[in-house]
Design a protein around this motif. Structure first.
Motif, PDB file in Angstrom:
ATOM      1  N   LYS A   1     -12.847  51.211   5.363  1.00 13.78           N
ATOM      2  CA  LYS A   1     -11.723  52.081   5.759  1.00 13.78           C
ATOM      3  C   LYS A   1     -11.989  52.828   7.063  1.00 13.78           C
ATOM      4  O   LYS A   1     -11.057  53.327   7.691  1.00 13.78           O
ATOM      5  CB  LYS A   1     -11.437  53.094   4.657  1.00 13.78           C
ATOM      6  CG  LYS A   1     -10.714  52.465   3.475  1.00 13.78           C
ATOM      7  CD  LYS A   1     -10.447  53.480   2.400  1.00 13.78           C
ATOM      8  CE  LYS A   1      -9.642  52.841   1.285  1.00 13.78           C
ATOM      9  NZ  LYS A   1      -9.585  53.708   0.100  1.00 13.78           N
ATOM     10  N   GLY A   2     -13.245  52.920   7.440  1.00 20.45           N
ATOM     11  CA  GLY A   2     -13.564  53.722   8.614  1.00 20.45           C
ATOM     12  C   GLY A   2     -13.862  52.891   9.849  1.00 20.45           C
ATOM     13  O   GLY A   2     -13.460  53.224  10.944  1.00 20.45           O
TER      14      GLY A   2
ATOM     15  N   HIS B   1     -16.727  55.379  12.127  1.00 17.06           N
ATOM     16  CA  HIS B   1     -16.861  56.300  10.986  1.00 17.06           C
ATOM     17  C   HIS B   1     -17.934  55.837  10.004  1.00 17.06           C
ATOM     18  O   HIS B   1     -17.673  55.559   8.849  1.00 17.06           O
ATOM     19  CB  HIS B   1     -15.521  56.452  10.266  1.00 17.06           C
ATOM     20  CG  HIS B   1     -14.426  57.018  11.119  1.00 17.06           C
ATOM     21  ND1 HIS B   1     -14.537  58.233  11.757  1.00 17.06           N
ATOM     22  CD2 HIS B   1     -13.202  56.544  11.442  1.00 17.06           C
ATOM     23  CE1 HIS B   1     -13.425  58.483  12.432  1.00 17.06           C
ATOM     24  NE2 HIS B   1     -12.604  57.469  12.263  1.00 17.06           N
ATOM     25  N   ILE B   2     -19.161  55.764  10.517  1.00 13.88           N
ATOM     26  CA  ILE B   2     -20.304  55.469   9.661  1.00 13.88           C
ATOM     27  C   ILE B   2     -20.872  56.808   9.185  1.00 13.88           C
ATOM     28  O   ILE B   2     -20.977  57.751   9.968  1.00 13.88           O
ATOM     29  CB  ILE B   2     -21.407  54.712  10.448  1.00 13.88           C
ATOM     30  CG1 ILE B   2     -20.845  53.507  11.205  1.00 13.88           C
ATOM     31  CG2 ILE B   2     -22.572  54.330   9.541  1.00 13.88           C
ATOM     32  CD1 ILE B   2     -20.350  52.379  10.351  1.00 13.88           C
ATOM     33  N   ALA B   3     -21.217  56.898   7.913  1.00 13.38           N
ATOM     34  CA  ALA B   3     -21.813  58.143   7.403  1.00 13.38           C
ATOM     35  C   ALA B   3     -22.725  57.809   6.237  1.00 13.38           C
ATOM     36  O   ALA B   3     -22.664  56.704   5.685  1.00 13.38           O
ATOM     37  CB  ALA B   3     -20.723  59.118   6.949  1.00 13.38           C
TER      38      ALA B   3
ATOM     39  N   TRP C   1     -23.272  63.326   8.422  1.00 17.97           N
ATOM     40  CA  TRP C   1     -21.880  63.687   8.142  1.00 17.97           C
ATOM     41  C   TRP C   1     -20.893  62.820   8.897  1.00 17.97           C
ATOM     42  O   TRP C   1     -19.694  63.061   8.848  1.00 17.97           O
ATOM     43  CB  TRP C   1     -21.651  65.172   8.432  1.00 17.97           C
ATOM     44  CG  TRP C   1     -22.474  66.020   7.528  1.00 17.97           C
ATOM     45  CD1 TRP C   1     -23.730  66.490   7.770  1.00 17.97           C
ATOM     46  CD2 TRP C   1     -22.133  66.458   6.197  1.00 17.97           C
ATOM     47  NE1 TRP C   1     -24.195  67.199   6.673  1.00 17.97           N
ATOM     48  CE2 TRP C   1     -23.232  67.195   5.710  1.00 17.97           C
ATOM     49  CE3 TRP C   1     -20.997  66.307   5.389  1.00 17.97           C
ATOM     50  CZ2 TRP C   1     -23.235  67.779   4.437  1.00 17.97           C
ATOM     51  CZ3 TRP C   1     -21.003  66.888   4.130  1.00 17.97           C
ATOM     52  CH2 TRP C   1     -22.111  67.604   3.666  1.00 17.97           C
ATOM     53  N   GLY C   2     -21.427  61.858   9.590  1.00 13.49           N
ATOM     54  CA  GLY C   2     -20.548  60.834  10.099  1.00 13.49           C
ATOM     55  C   GLY C   2     -20.415  60.764  11.596  1.00 13.49           C
ATOM     56  O   GLY C   2     -20.846  61.638  12.338  1.00 13.49           O
ATOM     57  N   GLY C   3     -19.774  59.687  11.945  1.00 18.77           N
ATOM     58  CA  GLY C   3     -19.317  59.472  13.285  1.00 18.77           C
ATOM     59  C   GLY C   3     -17.836  59.834  13.320  1.00 18.77           C
ATOM     60  O   GLY C   3     -17.124  59.618  12.348  1.00 18.77           O
ATOM     61  N   TYR C   4     -17.406  60.399  14.426  1.00 19.86           N
ATOM     62  CA  TYR C   4     -16.019  60.862  14.578  1.00 19.86           C
ATOM     63  C   TYR C   4     -15.408  60.330  15.862  1.00 19.86           C
ATOM     64  O   TYR C   4     -16.110  60.172  16.864  1.00 19.86           O
ATOM     65  CB  TYR C   4     -15.960  62.393  14.530  1.00 19.86           C
ATOM     66  CG  TYR C   4     -16.287  62.869  13.134  1.00 19.86           C
ATOM     67  CD1 TYR C   4     -15.288  63.035  12.189  1.00 19.86           C
ATOM     68  CD2 TYR C   4     -17.612  63.059  12.739  1.00 19.86           C
ATOM     69  CE1 TYR C   4     -15.592  63.402  10.887  1.00 19.86           C
ATOM     70  CE2 TYR C   4     -17.929  63.428  11.441  1.00 19.86           C
ATOM     71  CZ  TYR C   4     -16.903  63.600  10.517  1.00 19.86           C
ATOM     72  OH  TYR C   4     -17.214  63.950   9.233  1.00 19.86           O
ATOM     73  N   ALA C   5     -14.121  60.094  15.799  1.00 18.75           N
ATOM     74  CA  ALA C   5     -13.471  59.301  16.832  1.00 18.75           C
ATOM     75  C   ALA C   5     -12.695  60.104  17.866  1.00 18.75           C
ATOM     76  O   ALA C   5     -12.307  59.572  18.889  1.00 18.75           O
ATOM     77  CB  ALA C   5     -12.536  58.287  16.159  1.00 18.75           C
ATOM     78  N   ILE C   6     -12.443  61.375  17.580  1.00 20.80           N
ATOM     79  CA  ILE C   6     -11.742  62.207  18.561  1.00 20.80           C
ATOM     80  C   ILE C   6     -12.811  62.892  19.409  1.00 20.80           C
ATOM     81  O   ILE C   6     -13.682  63.584  18.867  1.00 20.80           O
ATOM     82  CB  ILE C   6     -10.875  63.278  17.866  1.00 20.80           C
ATOM     83  CG1 ILE C   6      -9.808  62.642  16.962  1.00 20.80           C
ATOM     84  CG2 ILE C   6     -10.244  64.210  18.895  1.00 20.80           C
ATOM     85  CD1 ILE C   6      -8.692  61.928  17.668  1.00 20.80           C
TER      86      ILE C   6
ATOM     87  N   GLY D   1     -14.179  66.326  18.600  1.00 15.75           N
ATOM     88  CA  GLY D   1     -13.622  66.766  17.313  1.00 15.75           C
ATOM     89  C   GLY D   1     -14.658  67.096  16.259  1.00 15.75           C
ATOM     90  O   GLY D   1     -14.403  67.886  15.351  1.00 15.75           O
TER      91      GLY D   1
ATOM     92  N   PRO E   1     -16.834  71.319  16.064  1.00 12.03           N
ATOM     93  CA  PRO E   1     -16.647  72.415  15.110  1.00 12.03           C
ATOM     94  C   PRO E   1     -17.073  72.028  13.694  1.00 12.03           C
ATOM     95  O   PRO E   1     -17.479  72.905  12.920  1.00 12.03           O
ATOM     96  CB  PRO E   1     -15.141  72.705  15.180  1.00 12.03           C
ATOM     97  CG  PRO E   1     -14.533  71.478  15.733  1.00 12.03           C
ATOM     98  CD  PRO E   1     -15.556  70.891  16.659  1.00 12.03           C
ATOM     99  N   LEU E   2     -17.024  70.765  13.365  1.00 13.93           N
ATOM    100  CA  LEU E   2     -17.526  70.353  12.042  1.00 13.93           C
ATOM    101  C   LEU E   2     -19.021  70.655  11.949  1.00 13.93           C
ATOM    102  O   LEU E   2     -19.513  71.172  10.929  1.00 13.93           O
ATOM    103  CB  LEU E   2     -17.262  68.862  11.793  1.00 13.93           C
ATOM    104  CG  LEU E   2     -15.909  68.479  11.190  1.00 13.93           C
ATOM    105  CD1 LEU E   2     -14.733  69.031  11.956  1.00 13.93           C
ATOM    106  CD2 LEU E   2     -15.783  66.977  11.039  1.00 13.93           C
TER     107      LEU E   2
ATOM    108  N   TYR F   1     -12.812  71.707  22.568  1.00  9.05           N
ATOM    109  CA  TYR F   1     -13.700  71.809  21.405  1.00  9.05           C
ATOM    110  C   TYR F   1     -15.091  72.294  21.807  1.00  9.05           C
ATOM    111  O   TYR F   1     -15.720  73.075  21.107  1.00  9.05           O
ATOM    112  CB  TYR F   1     -13.826  70.451  20.713  1.00  9.05           C
ATOM    113  CG  TYR F   1     -12.751  70.167  19.685  1.00  9.05           C
ATOM    114  CD1 TYR F   1     -12.498  71.059  18.650  1.00  9.05           C
ATOM    115  CD2 TYR F   1     -12.006  68.992  19.737  1.00  9.05           C
ATOM    116  CE1 TYR F   1     -11.536  70.792  17.686  1.00  9.05           C
ATOM    117  CE2 TYR F   1     -11.039  68.719  18.772  1.00  9.05           C
ATOM    118  CZ  TYR F   1     -10.812  69.621  17.752  1.00  9.05           C
ATOM    119  OH  TYR F   1      -9.873  69.352  16.801  1.00  9.05           O
TER     120      TYR F   1
END
Lengths: 326, 329
Positions: free
Chosen positions: B99-100, B104-106, B113-118, B121, B124-125, B155
């Protein structure tokens, strides 16, 4: 159940206070929530009781407020992040819709994001175009998020508690115009309004007035007016825009065969459009008249009082719409 | 301080060649359309940064988070290459069940806590995760990678300022590869000396580090982690590195436009070559070990491809609609 008569702001304050006492993981963050006691006084007295660890005054940084709350929720805390008004939450839209609402899905359930974003919404007191939005439907567009919009003190109390205890991200809006409005609030610390459950605020058989938040207030006023003419209007309060209690709407419509949808938000791509579509799709055989919609006019809210009020819905507009279809 | 021993150094080497092999294999698979989609951002060239950062973590206690150039972090942490490769191919055996995808590997077990695409973004997480560590006084620190491109969006500013104001335990590592997508950092930044921004946020400035030198990276991150863990707040590191592939693999112009620069970095500043020569210089007869690690990496990656290709593509409506909400199944 015994109740106390409280203004909506006090019901919200009590809900938040009790949840913070109940669960150490719950904390609030936002602009002015601590030392200045909260712009809308919902966090009045909190910093004195909980200290600055759990009542976090933030810089004016909506992107960070949104995203930090998401990260803290993922890591196991229960943040209640306040956007002073929902207009400022637009700055945090990415954190809310791309992250809070999506993380559980795009990691296929690996992480949870139990965050509550509180935001004051709407108005009509000359706050002008950038400070008067009621954009709940925009947020409700995005799956992965729950959207709660109470119309009175008791619902505000029970819905905020539910939102804090739920494992999913919730955008929770509070109509500024209703903050001071009193109502009976249950004396029950575990009073919870289930997510996605609407409520019939007044029974009737001639027409369904379908609304949420401040729209319910106007619809109830209109129902009183209509009563004088012998028209019994049923007032359906959705309470949550996501999940949307469409069954309750259909049930009411199958009884009344007529509907006026009421909302403070703008008319296009709206709560009204969505429900009108769903009603015709699911209740076509029960439809005796076109579905009417009463919303704000399709215009930015101006400053000057008379034209501002002209742009907003009110009970008279609802009464007129009902009379057109009866 | 004694510094990392031979066993540790060989393990770093193992991780770096595994990452390189994995990424270059992804590149090939993409050309052959065995990996599909449009987004695939490779870590080739950056390996020393990820490996040195992970080497400083107490795995399971400290936290790590990054952007979409995330495969290498998972592999350095010890996430099995098989589900990572399966995720590239959208298989139900993938780390995110398909799905990711690549961005989005985590791995919850590794506090990854993952890879993020924005772009930006996830910053702040990272701060929010650090807030939990501070709130519960766990003594953990968070490592958050930042692309140089992300230093120019809101950000970065809002989050680093808040991290400074609240003394959040985050080690912010800018991976400065010189380009935000295709735009040169000198064009994009008013002040392209990125570590200097720490001053504006009241966080510790650890200046520029050679991101191709795993030893220097390791030492720098080590000091940074001590600072963060000991309650002194955030640290900003600017690691200078270079991207061997385009921003994403769909960037077709990269190899030709950057030919000279690429050749220069690969010839003189390759992180794997640099570590390899250090090891050969330092330890007698280490060649055999190194060759074995290289062969092992090839084998592990080949097995991951086989596993991924033999895994099923999810294909039911029920699966599609699952895990939108917690409690929904």
């Amino acid at each position: 159940m015994s109740t106390k008569n409280l203004p909506m702001r006090e019901a919200l304050r009590r809900a938040l206070l009790e949840e913070m006492r109940r669960d150490e993981r719950v904390f609030v963050m936002g602009e002015e929530v601590g030392l200045w006691q909260g712009t809308h006084r919902v966090t009045r007295g909190f910093i004195e009781e909980f200290g600055d660890k759990r009542v976090k005054d933030t810089p004016i940084s909506e992107m960070a407020i949104g995203g930090v709350a998401v990260g803290a929720a993922m890591a196991g805390l229960r943040p209640v992040a306040e956007f002073m008004t929902i207009n400022f939450a637009f700055l945090a839209l990415d954190a809310i819709v791309n992250h809070a609402a999506k993380i559980h899905y795009f990691f296929n359930g690996m992480f949870k994001v139990p965050v509550v974003f509180r935001a004051a919404s709407g108005w009509g007191d000359q706050a002008t175009a950038s400070h008067s939005h009621t954009p709940e439907p925009i947020f409700a567009h995005f799956t992965g998020l729950y959207v709660g919009c109470p119309s009175n003190a008791a619902d505000a109390y029970g819905m905020l508690k539910t939102s804090i205890r739920d494992e999913n991200p919730v955008l929770f809006t509070e109509s500024i115009a209703l903050y001071a409005k009193p109502g009976p609030v249950p004396d029950d610390e575990d009073y919870l309004v289930p997510v996605g459950k609407g409520d019939i605020k007044r029974e009737g058989k001639h027409v369904s007035l379908i609304a949420y938040a401040r729209g319910v207030d106007w619809a109830l006023q209109a129902a009183k007016e209509l009563e004088k003419d012998g028209i019994e209007a049923e007032v359906v309060d959705l309470r949550w825009l996501r999940p949307l209690d469409t069954e309750l709407v259909f049930e009411s419509f199958r009884k009344t065969n007529r509907a006026v949808i009421v909302e403070e938000s703008l008319p296009m791509y709206s709560f009204g459009s969505e429900l009108a579509a769903q009603i015709q799709e699911h209740c076509f055989d029960y439809m005796d008249a076109p579905i009417k919609r009463v919303s704000s006019l399709d215009v930015p809210l101006p400053y000057s009082k008379k034209i501002e009020l002209m742009a907003l819905p009110d009970a008279a507009k609802i009464v007129a719409a009902v009379k057109e279809i009866l | 301080m004694a510094g990392p021993n031979k066993e540790t150094l060989l393990d770093w080497y193992r991780q770096m060649v595994l990452i390189r092999d994995f990424e270059e294999t992804c590149y090939q698979l993409y050309q052959e359309k065995r990996i599909t989609g449009v987004y695939l951002h490779l870590y080739s060239g950056h390996e020393a940064i990820g490996v040195a950062a992970v080497a400083n973590m107490h795995i399971g206690k400290d936290h790590i988070i990054t952007a979409y150039r995330d495969h290498g972090i998972a592999l350095a942490l010890g996430v099995d290459a098989k589900p990572v490769m399966a995720e590239m191919m959208g298989k139900s055996t993938g780390t995110s069940g398909g799905k990711g995808g690549s961005m989005h590997i985590a791995s919850k077990n590794h506090n990854f806590w993952g890879g993020y695409a924005i772009v930006g973004g996830h910053l702040p997480l990272a701060a929010g995760i650090a807030l939990e560590a501070q709130y519960n006084n766990t003594g953990a620190a968070v490592i958050s990678f930042i692309g140089d491109g992300a230093t120019n969006n809101g950000y970065f500013h809002e989050t680093l300022n808040m991290a400074g104001a609240w003394k959040l335990p985050v080690v912010w590592i800018i991976e400065n590869n010189g380009y935000g997508m295709g735009t040169d950092i000198d064009i994009a930044a008013g002040n392209p000396i990125l570590h200097q921004r720490a001053l504006g946020y009241g966080i510790k400035d650890m200046e520029r580090v050679d991101g191709q030198d795993v030893f220097k990276m390791y030492d720098t991150v080590q000091h940074a982690m001590e600072h963060a863990r000991n309650g002194h707040g955030s640290v900003l590191i600017e690691a200078i590195t270079y991207r061997y592939r385009g921003h994403g693999v769909s960037d077709k112009q990269y190899d030709t436009r950057m030919a000279d620069e690429l050749a220069e970095w690969k010839a003189n500043k390759d992180p794997i070559t640099l570590l390899r020569s250090k090891l050969v210089e330092r330890y007698k007869n280490v060649e055999h070990d190194l060759s074995k690690l290289e062969a092992d990496a090839k084998k592990a990656v080949a097995e991951s491809v086989e596993f991924a290709e033999n895994s099923p593509l999810p294909d039911t409506l029920e699966y599609l609609m699952s895990n939108i909400y917690v409690g929904q199944g």
